[in-house]
Motif scaffolding. Structure first.
Motif, short mmCIF file in Angstrom:
data_model
loop_
_atom_site.label_atom_id
_atom_site.label_comp_id
_atom_site.label_asym_id
_atom_site.label_seq_id
_atom_site.Cartn_x
_atom_site.Cartn_y
_atom_site.Cartn_z
N VAL A 46 20.58 36.83 35.41
CA VAL A 46 21.84 37.43 35.85
C VAL A 46 22.99 36.80 35.08
O VAL A 46 23.90 37.48 34.60
N GLU A 70 23.23 37.94 31.34
CA GLU A 70 23.76 39.29 31.25
C GLU A 70 25.29 39.31 31.34
O GLU A 70 25.94 40.14 30.75
N VAL A 113 26.43 31.75 39.25
CA VAL A 113 25.70 32.82 39.91
C VAL A 113 25.14 32.31 41.24
O VAL A 113 25.27 32.96 42.27
N LYS A 158 25.78 42.88 39.60
CA LYS A 158 24.77 42.74 38.55
C LYS A 158 23.42 42.32 39.12
O LYS A 158 22.36 42.82 38.71
N ALA A 159 23.46 41.40 40.08
CA ALA A 159 22.22 40.93 40.70
C ALA A 159 21.48 42.10 41.33
O ALA A 159 20.26 42.25 41.17
N TYR A 218 17.58 41.44 41.38
CA TYR A 218 17.32 40.01 41.58
C TYR A 218 16.91 39.73 43.02
O TYR A 218 17.53 40.20 43.96
#
Lengths: 334, 334
Positions: free
Chosen positions: A10, A13, A21, A42-43, A48
DNA sequence: ATGAAAGCGCTAACAG
DNA sequence: CTGTTAGCGCTTTCAT
């Protein structure tokens, strides 16, 4: 598969550090709101999933609570476990269940296991043969708090949640007396827990308080199941001076009693009254529906959980005892 | 507390490397027998307990098996879980239990959780409203094998263990016909699982094969509990052309039926026969004792476990289906 | 508000 | 047969 997403993925990216994070995802530490939102987005996008194994390992403690019961099948235990899981889940804990099968040796193995898993806390009801508490001391040494419910080792100092069993039995006997019964028998198990001794004491005290004789012939101990209830009822009814009321320490035993009485053409409750313990739904299946001493399971779960959580939060071992009021559920057998 | 013993402590005491200790304790790799004995002795002496959290983390996989059920309280599930735990324990696995509470959303959360814990495998019975299997696909992506038992998502390809429900219902109806019944009704739940559709199909086929009319009035779907059985029985018996036999898809429902019939002064099985499913011990508490279609739980557990283990060992996802023979337990209601 | 460094306890891989 | 090295994914501490 194979390529599991980690916080580093993550982070990469997003061109930021994985520690950020970590902080963002846990809503901890100082992270700019904007970054936090970006990270969470994003996660989610990458799918994730936090690796609990890594997290728990790093924290040296899992967020798993363990419940140890002798047997998961009896309603009392399956209901307790079911409710406990609900409560634990709401507080963010997962639950591991263990069955000792009424074997102390197994119980000991389980505790070793629990230590290995570094569980956050333990709620236990011990086996019929657990007299020593020593294996639970290991938990104490590891700083793992535990609470006993229903069945505790003899003379334990540990936190525990029990029903007022003396009162439960006392009230049950009193109820039978109130309905005109005068010769009340008591069927117990051979399990040597305090709870059963308390019930016996309550039974005796109620008789004494009502000036009714206590006959050793009317006190039977042994077994735990329906068939035991049937046998004991038979034995009781073959007595010259037979009872007109029977208190059993478990609904399943009480149902065995009822089954025997009905095959022998006794009317319930006219000829003989019967009361059990546990408020097992099985008592509704039988006829007449069984009058029973209810131990409020939600209440026991609530208290057990609270007692445990308190110890976890404060990182201390407490010696607290919660006594819950029993309640007679009147149905058709008294 | 605080100072937990690790392999390094054991190693230091012995003046050897901790890796050797690791090897010795796991009976793996080459370690001189003499050293191994020495290490084990010292480990025991120091009270070393392997840190499963570290081990599992390192191995990227825990040795925990997960069981997901809609509700732990019904006998069928508590018995399955209880037996499964025994079997898993013997093979060296621990078990985490999860309850979906019949809520698909919850089921999805549970699966996320399972992935987080990197469980070794999953055995599940889905909620009444689980139609999509998509959340289980996540497990597949993570390489976590799973097996459905009893209740599987519709049209799933995944491994599953089921009873031959068609045959169970077919045989039950046939048994009633054999005892002279000619107007047989069917009470089901509104849950939309294949198993219930199969039972309905078995019921219909048995009637067809015996040239007995199938009346929509005699097929009722809805509910899952005792009270539902009572209501449905009432509805059925108020029909102008009322049944003389009732097949219910659960013992609990069947017991509700019996309770209603008895309060309405019907004789069982003379006036009306009743058969349930599950072999719930509750069926022994009622009178007459309930005749039931048994789904052998030890057998389901054995098959589920085997199917799961096979996939774990081979690191492959299998699509296998095991069908277990049901068996009618004759008691007093037919 | 973010980054760098370090390490939890264990085991696989390689070296000796 | 035993030791060395390295790193799993995460979080705490300290620095910036």
């Amino acid at each position: 598969m194979g390529d599991t997403i980690t916080i580093k993925d993550v982070a990469r990216e997003l061109g930021i550090h994985h520690v950020t994070v970590s902080r963002a995802l846990r809503n901890t530490g100082a992270v700019k709101e904007e970054t936090r939102v970006l990270i969470k987005k994003k996660a989610l996008e990458l799918g994730y999933k936090p690796n609990r194994l890594a997290r728990d390992f790093r924290n040296k403690r899992s967020n798993v609570l363990a419940v140890v019961v002798p047997d998961l099948r009896p309603y009392f235990f399956s209901k307790f476990v079911s409710d406990f899981m609900e409560t634990a889940k709401e507080a963010g804990y997962s639950v591991m269940i263990f069955q000792s099968g009424e074997k102390p040796g197994m119980e000991k193995d389980i505790i070793d296991s629990l230590i290995g898993y570094r569980v956050a806390g333990v709620v236990a009801s011990v086996t019929k043969d657990t007299v020593q508490e020593s294996h639970f001391d290991l938990l104490k040494e590891e700083g793992i708090p535990y609470v006993f419910f229903d069945r505790a080792p003899e003379e334990t100092q540990a936190s525990q949640v029990l029903v007022d069993n003396f009162k439960g039995a006392y009230d049950a006997v009193t109820a039978m007396i109130a309905s005109g019964k005068k010769r009340i028998a008591y069927i117990s198990t051979h399990y040597r827990h305090q709870i059963f001794r308390d019930r016996l004491a309550g039974y005796k005290q109620a008789l004494r308080d009502h000036k009714i004789e206590i006959s050793p012939d009317w006190i039977i101990e042994g077994g735990f199941f329906m068939k035991d209830g049937m046998e004991h009822a038979k034995q009781l009814m073959q007595l010259e001076h037979c009872p007109d009321g029977i208190l059993a320490v478990r609904d399943e035993i009480a149902i065995g009693v009822i089954k025997y009485l009905k095959t022998s053409a006794y009317s319930i409750p006219e000829d003989i009254a019967v009361i059990g313990f546990d408020n097992d739904p099985m008592g509704i299946a039988c006829e007449p529906e069984l009058t029973t001493v209810q131990q409020s399971i939600p209440c026991m779960v609530g208290n057990s959980f609270e007692l445990l959580l308190q110890q976890i939060k404060q990182s201390t071992i407490l010696f607290d005892k919660k006594i819950i009021e029993p309640k007679i559920i009147y149905r058709g057998t008294v």
